[in-house]
Motif scaffolding. Structure first.
Motif, short mmCIF file in Angstrom:
data_model
loop_
_atom_site.label_atom_id
_atom_site.label_comp_id
_atom_site.label_asym_id
_atom_site.label_seq_id
_atom_site.Cartn_x
_atom_site.Cartn_y
_atom_site.Cartn_z
N UNK A 2 -50.08 25.45 -21.40
CA UNK A 2 -51.00 26.58 -21.32
C UNK A 2 -51.98 26.62 -22.49
N UNK A 3 -51.60 25.99 -23.62
CA UNK A 3 -52.49 26.01 -24.78
C UNK A 3 -53.79 25.26 -24.50
N UNK A 4 -53.73 24.33 -23.54
CA UNK A 4 -54.95 23.59 -23.18
C UNK A 4 -56.00 24.55 -22.59
N UNK A 5 -55.55 25.59 -21.91
CA UNK A 5 -56.48 26.57 -21.36
C UNK A 5 -57.20 27.34 -22.45
N UNK A 6 -56.64 27.37 -23.65
CA UNK A 6 -57.30 27.98 -24.79
C UNK A 6 -58.15 26.97 -25.55
N UNK A 7 -57.75 25.71 -25.51
CA UNK A 7 -58.51 24.67 -26.21
C UNK A 7 -59.86 24.43 -25.54
N UNK A 8 -59.91 24.47 -24.22
CA UNK A 8 -61.16 24.20 -23.51
C UNK A 8 -62.25 25.23 -23.86
N UNK A 9 -61.96 26.54 -23.82
CA UNK A 9 -63.02 27.48 -24.24
C UNK A 9 -63.36 27.36 -25.71
N UNK A 10 -62.41 26.93 -26.54
CA UNK A 10 -62.71 26.74 -27.96
C UNK A 10 -63.76 25.64 -28.13
N UNK A 11 -63.59 24.55 -27.39
CA UNK A 11 -64.58 23.47 -27.45
C UNK A 11 -65.92 23.92 -26.86
N UNK A 12 -65.86 24.68 -25.77
CA UNK A 12 -67.09 25.13 -25.14
C UNK A 12 -67.88 26.05 -26.07
N UNK A 13 -67.20 27.00 -26.69
CA UNK A 13 -67.87 27.93 -27.60
C UNK A 13 -68.47 27.19 -28.78
N UNK A 14 -67.69 26.28 -29.37
CA UNK A 14 -68.17 25.53 -30.53
C UNK A 14 -69.34 24.63 -30.16
N UNK A 15 -69.23 23.94 -29.04
CA UNK A 15 -70.29 23.02 -28.65
C UNK A 15 -71.60 23.71 -28.33
N UNK A 162 -50.89 28.72 -30.90
CA UNK A 162 -49.70 28.43 -31.69
C UNK A 162 -48.65 29.52 -31.56
N UNK A 163 -49.09 30.73 -31.21
CA UNK A 163 -48.14 31.84 -31.06
C UNK A 163 -47.42 31.80 -29.72
N UNK A 164 -47.89 31.00 -28.78
CA UNK A 164 -47.25 30.91 -27.47
C UNK A 164 -45.95 30.13 -27.54
N UNK A 165 -44.98 30.46 -26.72
CA UNK A 165 -43.75 29.64 -26.66
C UNK A 165 -44.06 28.25 -26.12
N UNK A 166 -43.58 27.21 -26.81
CA UNK A 166 -43.91 25.84 -26.45
C UNK A 166 -42.63 25.03 -26.20
N UNK A 167 -42.72 24.03 -25.32
CA UNK A 167 -41.58 23.13 -25.13
C UNK A 167 -41.26 22.38 -26.42
N UNK A 168 -40.05 21.93 -26.54
CA UNK A 168 -39.62 21.26 -27.76
C UNK A 168 -40.36 19.95 -28.00
N UNK A 169 -40.86 19.31 -26.92
CA UNK A 169 -41.52 18.02 -27.08
C UNK A 169 -43.00 18.15 -27.42
N UNK A 170 -43.47 19.35 -27.65
CA UNK A 170 -44.88 19.56 -28.01
C UNK A 170 -44.95 20.13 -29.42
#
Length: 264
Positions: A2-15, A162-170
């Motif tokens: 789910x963190x990828x859904x936050x990364x995409x708008x971060x890149x869009x806003x910055x770009x 980073x505040x979201x619950x994440x799987x152990x392998x991430x």
């Protein structure tokens, strides 16, 4: 993921923010101010507009009239007309803003005078001369503000991810590094702009900034009346030497009947 859904708008806003800033810088660099620099001598009103916009013009007019004892500016924040005959359009705008009773609080007078036809006409002449940024035009200053907002937005999205619950392998460190990339883009863009384009101005074009800069070294506020007013034009009311006169402009709180212009 789910963190990828936050990364995409971060890149869009910055770009998008960095692209807008780059385009604004390119447009500013493409201007050819040579002829303007050689031929145009700034008036005090023009210098005030280029340095601080419409409100600075109103402040300069108030201070100028107060220095000539044609307007009384009390430390309590009130303006009183002594001479009702304005010598130019700016002064007539200030007297009209004070009203027929000849007395008003300074804050609404500043706001009304800053939006008067005389100031708009001054702005149009400066834009026509290539010294001012057209109204609604995204200049470098607006682009810088956009990139700063983008940097804060990227940080906020990164913290949320980073505040979201994440799987152990991430690992969280890897996620933080992904968000560090758009943050580095914004901070790097700000650093390059500061080195290459600083100082930024919302009101003045590069040609206008150069003309205002030529006045700064003469604006120490300690010599004759012209030098004093030049200091107020390029630096604002903070350059006023008299404590009582400076205190008159410190009353910015809203009072019943005051109509505020949106702060520039």
């Amino acid at each position: 993921m789910f963190w990828v859904l936050l990364l995409l708008p971060a890149w869009a806003v910055a770009g998008i923010a960095c692209l807008r800033l780059c385009l604004a810088a390119v447009r500013a660099a493409a201007a050819d101010p040579g002829a303007v620099d050689r031929e145009h001598a700034l008036t005090l009103y023009e210098a005030a507009f280029l340095a601080g916009g419409p409100r600075r013009v109103a402040d300069l007019t108030l201070v100028s009239m107060a220095r000539q004892r044609r307007l009384l500016l009390a430390h309590t924040g009130w303006a009183t007309v002594v001479d009702p005959c304005g010598r130019d359009d700016m002064e007539r705008s200030v007297i009209g803003a004070i009203g027929p009773e000849g007395q008003s609080r300074i804050a609404p007078v500043r706001a009304t005078a800053a939006s008067a036809d005389a100031v708009r006409g001054l702005a149009e002449r400066l834009v026509g001369a290539g010294l001012a940024v057209p109204d609604g035009h995204r200049g470098v200053a607006a682009g810088v503000r956009g990139v700063r907002v983008a940097a804060v937005t990227v940080c906020a999205l990164g913290v949320a991810a980073l505040a979201m619950p994440l799987p152990a392998d991430q690992p969280r460190l890897l996620i933080a590094l992904w968000f560090a990339l758009p943050l580095t883009l914004t901070l790097g863009c700000l650093a390059i702009t500061r080195m290459e384009v600083h100082p930024y101005s919302r009101w003045a074009s590069p040609a206008g900034q150069r003309l205002v800069g030529a006045l700064v070294r003469h604006a120490d506020g300690t010599a004759d009346d012209r030098t004093y007013l030049t200091s107020v034009a390029v630096r604002g009311v903070h350059a006023i030497g008299e404590p009582d006169l400076r205190a008159a402009f410190a009353h910015r709180e809203e009072h019943p009947g005051d109509h505020w212009e949106r702060r520039a």
